[in-house]
Structures are given as structure tokens and as C-alpha cells.
Design a protein around this motif. Structure first.
Motif, PDB file in Angstrom:
ATOM      1  N   ARG A 114      -0.974  18.507   4.001  1.00 54.57           N
ATOM      2  CA  ARG A 114      -1.418  17.145   3.679  1.00 54.57           C
ATOM      3  C   ARG A 114      -0.804  16.670   2.363  1.00 54.57           C
ATOM      4  NH1 ARG A 114      -4.596  19.600   6.989  1.00 54.57           N
ATOM      5  NH2 ARG A 114      -5.738  18.409   8.557  1.00 54.57           N
ATOM      6  N   TRP A 142      -8.606   7.139 -10.870  1.00 53.73           N
ATOM      7  CA  TRP A 142      -8.346   8.575 -10.815  1.00 53.73           C
ATOM      8  C   TRP A 142      -6.906   8.917 -11.205  1.00 53.73           C
ATOM      9  CZ3 TRP A 142     -11.344  12.655 -10.751  1.00 53.73           C
ATOM     10  CH2 TRP A 142     -12.650  12.555 -10.271  1.00 53.73           C
ATOM     11  N   ASN A 194      -2.409   7.101  -3.438  1.00 54.06           N
ATOM     12  CA  ASN A 194      -1.911   6.511  -2.193  1.00 54.06           C
ATOM     13  C   ASN A 194      -3.027   5.877  -1.380  1.00 54.06           C
ATOM     14  OD1 ASN A 194       0.901   6.773  -2.177  1.00 54.06           O
ATOM     15  ND2 ASN A 194       0.779   8.935  -1.658  1.00 54.06           N
ATOM     16  N   TYR A 211      -5.863   8.705   8.291  1.00 59.05           N
ATOM     17  CA  TYR A 211      -5.482   9.758   7.352  1.00 59.05           C
ATOM     18  C   TYR A 211      -6.512   9.910   6.238  1.00 59.05           C
ATOM     19  CZ  TYR A 211      -3.095  12.610   3.984  1.00 59.05           C
ATOM     20  OH  TYR A 211      -2.804  13.613   3.107  1.00 59.05           O
ATOM     21  N   MET A 241     -16.122   9.629 -16.842  1.00 58.08           N
ATOM     22  CA  MET A 241     -15.461  10.641 -16.027  1.00 58.08           C
ATOM     23  C   MET A 241     -15.962  12.028 -16.407  1.00 58.08           C
ATOM     24  SD  MET A 241     -13.815   8.678 -14.270  1.00 58.08           S
ATOM     25  CE  MET A 241     -13.302  10.080 -13.336  1.00 58.08           C
ATOM     26  N   ARG A 266       2.682  15.731   3.011  1.00 67.32           N
ATOM     27  CA  ARG A 266       2.739  14.418   3.660  1.00 67.32           C
ATOM     28  C   ARG A 266       2.673  13.320   2.605  1.00 67.32           C
ATOM     29  NH1 ARG A 266      -0.797   9.844   3.649  1.00 67.32           N
ATOM     30  NH2 ARG A 266      -0.790   8.872   5.679  1.00 67.32           N
ATOM     31  N   ASP A 267       1.784  13.484   1.628  1.00 63.82           N
ATOM     32  CA  ASP A 267       1.644  12.466   0.587  1.00 63.82           C
ATOM     33  C   ASP A 267       2.848  12.423  -0.344  1.00 63.82           C
ATOM     34  OD1 ASP A 267      -0.672  11.095   1.087  1.00 63.82           O
ATOM     35  OD2 ASP A 267      -1.956  12.536   0.070  1.00 63.82           O
ATOM     36  N   LEU A 268       3.391  13.592  -0.650  1.00 64.84           N
ATOM     37  CA  LEU A 268       4.446  13.644  -1.665  1.00 64.84           C
ATOM     38  C   LEU A 268       5.836  13.414  -1.090  1.00 64.84           C
ATOM     39  CD1 LEU A 268       3.025  16.651  -3.654  1.00 64.84           C
ATOM     40  CD2 LEU A 268       3.475  14.409  -4.627  1.00 64.84           C
ATOM     41  N   GLY A 287       0.785  -1.219   0.000  1.00 66.87           N
ATOM     42  CA  GLY A 287       0.000   0.000   0.000  1.00 66.87           C
ATOM     43  C   GLY A 287       0.819   1.270   0.000  1.00 66.87           C
ATOM     44  N   ASP A 288       1.836   1.346  -0.839  1.00 66.93           N
ATOM     45  CA  ASP A 288       2.616   2.568  -0.906  1.00 66.93           C
ATOM     46  C   ASP A 288       3.379   2.599  -2.218  1.00 66.93           C
ATOM     47  OD1 ASP A 288       3.869   4.873  -0.364  1.00 66.93           O
ATOM     48  OD2 ASP A 288       4.731   4.231   1.544  1.00 66.93           O
ATOM     49  N   ILE A 289       3.535   3.796  -2.765  1.00 68.94           N
ATOM     50  CA  ILE A 289       4.339   3.900  -3.987  1.00 68.94           C
ATOM     51  C   ILE A 289       5.791   4.004  -3.569  1.00 68.94           C
ATOM     52  CG2 ILE A 289       4.628   5.150  -6.156  1.00 68.94           C
ATOM     53  CD1 ILE A 289       1.939   6.376  -5.743  1.00 68.94           C
ATOM     54  N   SER A 290       6.363   2.938  -3.070  1.00 68.49           N
ATOM     55  CA  SER A 290       7.735   3.064  -2.610  1.00 68.49           C
ATOM     56  C   SER A 290       8.565   1.841  -2.948  1.00 68.49           C
ATOM     57  CB  SER A 290       7.759   3.315  -1.111  1.00 68.49           C
ATOM     58  OG  SER A 290       7.074   2.279  -0.444  1.00 68.49           O
ATOM     59  N   MET A 345      -4.092  22.207   3.411  1.00 67.29           N
ATOM     60  CA  MET A 345      -4.007  21.208   2.348  1.00 67.29           C
ATOM     61  C   MET A 345      -2.561  21.050   1.875  1.00 67.29           C
ATOM     62  SD  MET A 345      -6.914  19.866   2.144  1.00 67.29           S
ATOM     63  CE  MET A 345      -6.845  18.852   0.674  1.00 67.29           C
ATOM     64  N   ARG A 402       5.993   9.771   2.702  1.00 66.89           N
ATOM     65  CA  ARG A 402       5.290   8.492   2.724  1.00 66.89           C
ATOM     66  C   ARG A 402       6.219   7.318   2.973  1.00 66.89           C
ATOM     67  NH1 ARG A 402       0.095   6.955   2.952  1.00 66.89           N
ATOM     68  NH2 ARG A 402       0.357   5.552   1.213  1.00 66.89           N
ATOM     69  N   ARG A 403       7.515   7.560   2.990  1.00 70.38           N
ATOM     70  CA  ARG A 403       8.444   6.453   3.250  1.00 70.38           C
ATOM     71  C   ARG A 403       9.186   6.674   4.563  1.00 70.38           C
ATOM     72  NH1 ARG A 403       9.414   8.223  -2.544  1.00 70.38           N
ATOM     73  NH2 ARG A 403       7.575   7.271  -3.447  1.00 70.38           N
ATOM     74  N   ASP A 428      -3.259   2.067  -0.234  1.00 67.12           N
ATOM     75  CA  ASP A 428      -3.529   1.664   1.153  1.00 67.12           C
ATOM     76  C   ASP A 428      -4.649   0.626   1.174  1.00 67.12           C
ATOM     77  OD1 ASP A 428      -1.624   3.368   2.188  1.00 67.12           O
ATOM     78  OD2 ASP A 428      -3.047   4.928   2.786  1.00 67.12           O
ATOM     79  N   ASP A 469      -9.210  12.152   7.411  1.00 60.69           N
ATOM     80  CA  ASP A 469      -8.808  13.549   7.412  1.00 60.69           C
ATOM     81  C   ASP A 469      -8.837  14.116   5.989  1.00 60.69           C
ATOM     82  OD1 ASP A 469      -7.391  15.917   8.727  1.00 60.69           O
ATOM     83  OD2 ASP A 469      -5.989  15.360   7.131  1.00 60.69           O
ATOM     84  N   HIS A 470      -8.311  13.348   5.058  1.00 58.80           N
ATOM     85  CA  HIS A 470      -8.246  13.809   3.668  1.00 58.80           C
ATOM     86  C   HIS A 470      -9.642  14.107   3.113  1.00 58.80           C
ATOM     87  CE1 HIS A 470      -8.343  13.019  -0.723  1.00 58.80           C
ATOM     88  NE2 HIS A 470      -7.239  13.729  -0.720  1.00 58.80           N
ATOM     89  N   VAL A 520      -1.808  12.082  -6.572  1.00 58.69           N
ATOM     90  CA  VAL A 520      -0.940  11.295  -5.682  1.00 58.69           C
ATOM     91  C   VAL A 520      -1.706  10.889  -4.425  1.00 58.69           C
ATOM     92  CG1 VAL A 520       1.156  11.330  -4.288  1.00 58.69           C
ATOM     93  CG2 VAL A 520       1.142  12.390  -6.552  1.00 58.69           C
ATOM     94  N   ALA A 521      -2.493  11.824  -3.884  1.00 58.90           N
ATOM     95  CA  ALA A 521      -3.237  11.526  -2.658  1.00 58.90           C
ATOM     96  C   ALA A 521      -4.228  10.383  -2.891  1.00 58.90           C
ATOM     97  CB  ALA A 521      -3.971  12.776  -2.175  1.00 58.90           C
TER      98      ALA A 521
END
Lengths: 312, 102
Positions: free
Chosen positions: B44, A86, A101, A192, B1, B47-49, A17-20, B41, B52-53, A105, A195-196, A97-98
Motif C-alpha cells: 500500500r 498531518w 494523498n 482505497y 497533536m 502504491r502511494d509512493l 487530488g494528487d501530488i503530481s 502495508m 500515484r501517477r 483526494d 482499505d487504508h 504521504v498516504a
């Protein structure tokens, strides 16, 4: 989903669950100079760990727990597929990205639950994801609802994450250790997601006339699928009795209160008048789905079915 | 879409610079930039960009237009004038007799 090499006990990828993928251990090897910040992989529970325990015979779910894990796993899997749509289509790159992610997850949680569920029937996560038919899926209808516009996706995500948060919070105390461990990992991520989506509900409601019109319309579209999330049945009754699961209805009060606070802060509660929105019949937990799931599965499963056993 | 691609760009999101502290005791380091509609925002999205690692324990976001920066083209006069002024470096001096462990 996993590759066929999962029979190798040394097999380990970071795909939880992560782009890593590919940065694993970059910080641990002391090569932190390439980045301005330190990267560590963390040590959370991965589906591969669960698969390994299953192969060693250390864990095996009861039939009831497997059915239950299948429901929760299917919810996440179907939502991940929807959210993945999306990627490259969100209003802004950052939102792309959000949502990506959040999708990963959800996929990560689904992989763990499906891996565990599969142990009851000697099936892998891939068997369950790609080689079951529509009526064999146990996801609730909310998760398969079309993305709609951005507001519809956010409204769906808002409901999902508040529901999942209450569910996982309770499941961290499950008498089934594996369910409890998966829930503990998922809980932080879903917190999270809450929250998002809450931030976006507030912004869409308080943004322009158009954004407000869209978020109101979005809630009217997805709210009919809320009731199904909180329906009890014989399976959940038995699991609540044994302490391995919870009665969905017992999550409703907290869900209503917390979502209500955000909707009230957004000034939407009176306009929406949610109590008066009729609820759909549901039936996802019994394999009765809306017309949307078949199309979703066709797209999700086509590659695996076209090339059985392929790895990628 | 039905994403309203054109509408969303009528008012572009503003640019933010992101600073991440990788662990306690270290300073925040510039990690990159991003677009966001407001500070909450921006945090947030950062945090995502950028975290995340497990990269960080703290994030700062600063509106890009709140930062004044040196001119990259004036590198010579701005940064290179100390060259040739060896007396600014302690290595220029010979070590006095009897000073150990220097």
C-alpha cells in the motif's frame, strides 16, 4: 483551490487530488527515460472541466442539487483541511504521504462538488471555500472533529471512507449527470481510503497493548458522530424522489455490515459495544457546528481573506 | 497533536524494495525503497509512493534484506573484465561475402 485565471478556457492544471503537478504529459511526450516507470496523467473528470461546462452554459444544478453538492463538498473540504495537518507529523514518512494523498483526494472531490454547487449562485469554488462563514457550512460534525492522536484520525477516516463509499456508489447512478460523474471518479479513490483505514484499524487493534487501548479510545471519541451522517431531511427526501440524490438512512445497513466485518476481524466489536455509545445531536447540515469548526475555518480562510483575489 | 514520536521508533519498520511494472508485457523495474511494518502495508505504501501517477499495473515488494547485491566497490574486477575481449561482440567479425541484410 483554483487560481483566478479560471476565466481562461485554456487554463488547465493538474490539481485533482494528487501530488503530481508538474509531471503532466511526461509519458506522452516520449520522455520516459527519466523515470524507471511510465507516467501518464490519466483523463479523469477535473473541477476545471466542470467550471468550463458551467461557463459554456452546458450544466447548471437545480437549487436542491446545489444544496446537496454543497453538503458533500463541505464534508470533503473540511476533512481535507484536517488531514492536511498531518503532513510532516505522521508517525512515518510513508504514512505522511498516504494521509497527504487522502487529503488531496478529498480536496479534489470537494473542489468538483463546490464548483458545481457554486453555479447555482454564481459563485466559484474559492468563494464558497474561503468567503463563507461558519453557519453557512453544511458539513457534518464528524469531519470537523480534531485529529487527536493517530488512532483518532484513523477511526474518523474509517467511518468517513465507509460512509463515502456507500454514498458515492449510489450517486454514480444519479439522474444528475455531473453528480454521477464526480461520484464515479471519487468512488475509486474512496475505495482505497477504506482499505487504508481498515488495514490500520486491524493493526492498531492487533498491535501492542497501547495501540489497542488507543484505537478503542479513538472509536469511543468519534462514534457519537456517526448517526448524523445517516439522517434524512426534506432535501434528501426530494432528491431521492427525483433520483438525483439518496436518502442517507438507506446507506446505513451496508455501512453497518461492512464496518462491522472489519471491527469483528479486529476483535473490537464486543469491547466497543457501539450500540451503547450515545449519539450527538448533529446539526451540521443546518449550519449548526461544534466549537471546532470556527478555529479550522480561521486557519483555512485567513490567507484568502487577507489577500482577496491573490493567486498562488 | 499528541503523536508519540519516540514510541513509534522503538521498533523501526523494516526496509522494502519496490518493483513496478509499467504495462503488461514489460518486466518489473526497481522504483525505489520504503519502510513498512509488513508486506501488506509495504504494497500500500508503494502504491502511494510510486504509482500515484498511473505508472504501473503491478507492484512487487521485497524485503531489502532478502536481496543479495554485488559490491559497488568491486566494480573493476566484477564488471570490467570483459573489456578488450572483442570476440565477445559480434561486431568483431567481418561480414562474409554474399550475406545481405546483416
Amino acid at each position: 483551490m483554483s487560481t483566478p485565471e479560471t476565466s481562461n478556457p485554456d487554463f488547465a492544471i493538474e490539481g485533482h487530488g494528487d501530488i503530481s503537478v508538474g509531471v503532466r504529459g511526461a509519458g506522452a511526450s516520449g520522455d520516459g527515460s527519466a523515470s524507471a516507470t511510465r507516467i501518464t496523467p490519466g483523463n479523469a473528470l477535473r473541477p476545471e472541466d466542470i467550471a468550463l461546462e458551467i461557463r459554456k452554459g452546458q450544466v447548471k444544478p437545480t437549487k436542491d442539487v446545489a444544496e446537496y453538492a454543497l453538503r458533500i463538498g463541505d464534508d470533503g473540504l473540511i476533512l481535507a483541511q484536517r488531514l492536511g495537518h498531518w503532513i510532516s507529523r505522521a508517525p512515518e514518512l510513508e504514512e505522511d504521504v498516504a494521509l497527504g494523498n487522502i487529503a488531496l483526494d478529498q480536496l479534489g472531490h470537494a473542489r468538483s462538488f463546490l464548483t458545481y454547487a457554486g453555479a447555482a449562485w454564481d459563485k466559484s469554488e474559492d468563494d464558497l471555500a474561503y468567503f463563507r462563514r461558519e453557519h453557512e457550512f453544511r458539513s457534518a460534525h464528524l469531519f470537523e472533529q480534531p485529529n487527536g492522536d493517530f488512532a483518532v484520525t484513523i477511526a474518523r477516516q474509517f467511518i468517513v471512507s465507509y460512509y463515502q463509499f456507500e454514498l458515492y456508489k449510489r450517486l454514480t447512478g444519479s439522474t444528475d449527470a455531473t453528480i454521477a460523474a464526480i461520484a464515479a471518479k471519487a468512488l475509486k479513490e474512496v475505495d482505497y481510503h477504506r482499505d487504508h483505514s481498515a488495514q490500520w484499524v486491524l493493526r492498531l487493534a492487533g498491535g501492542t497493548e497501547e495501540s489497542r487501548r488507543r484505537i478503542v479510545q479513538a472509536f469511543r471519541l468519534v462514534w457519537p458522530y456517526v448517526e448524523e451522517l445517516f439522517e434524512d431531511d426534506e432535501l434528501t427526501a426530494r432528491l431521492a424522489e427525483s433520483g438525483a440524490g439518496v436518502q442517507p438512512s438507506s446507506l446505513r445497513a451496508d455501512f453497518d455490515q461492512l464496518t462491522g466485518e472489519i471491527l469483528s476481524e479486529a476483535g473490537l466489536d464486543e469491547e466497543l459495544n457501539l450500540e451503547r455509545i450515545p449519539q450527538s445531536l448533529g446539526g451540521g447540515r443546518q449550519g449548526k457546528h461544534s466549537e471546532h469548526l470556527g478555529y479550522l475555518l480561521a486557519e483555512m480562510q485567513v490567507l484568502a481573506r487577507e489577500h482577496p483575489g491573490a493567486s498562488w | 497533536m499528541t503523536t508519540p514520536a519516540n514510541e513509534s521508533h522503538e521498533t523501526p519498520w523494516s526496509l522494502w524494495e519496490v518493483f513496478v511494472r509499467s504495462s503488461r508485457g514489460l518486466s518489473h523495474v526497481h522504483a525505489g525503497s520504503l519502510h513498512a511494518p509488513d508486506a501488506a502495508m509495504a504494497l500500500r505504501n508503494a502504491r502511494d509512493l510510486y504509482t500515484r501517477r498511473n505508472e504501473g499495473v503491478s507492484i512487487w515488494v521485497v524485503p531489502a534484506d532478502a536481496i543479495s547485491s554485488s559490491d559497488p566497490d568491486s566494480k573493476g574486477s566484477f564488471f570490467e573484465s570483459p573489456q578488450g575481449k572483442d570476440y565477445r561482440h559480434a561486431t568483431y567479425y567481418t561480414k562474409s561475402e554474399g550475406v545481405k541484410h546483416l
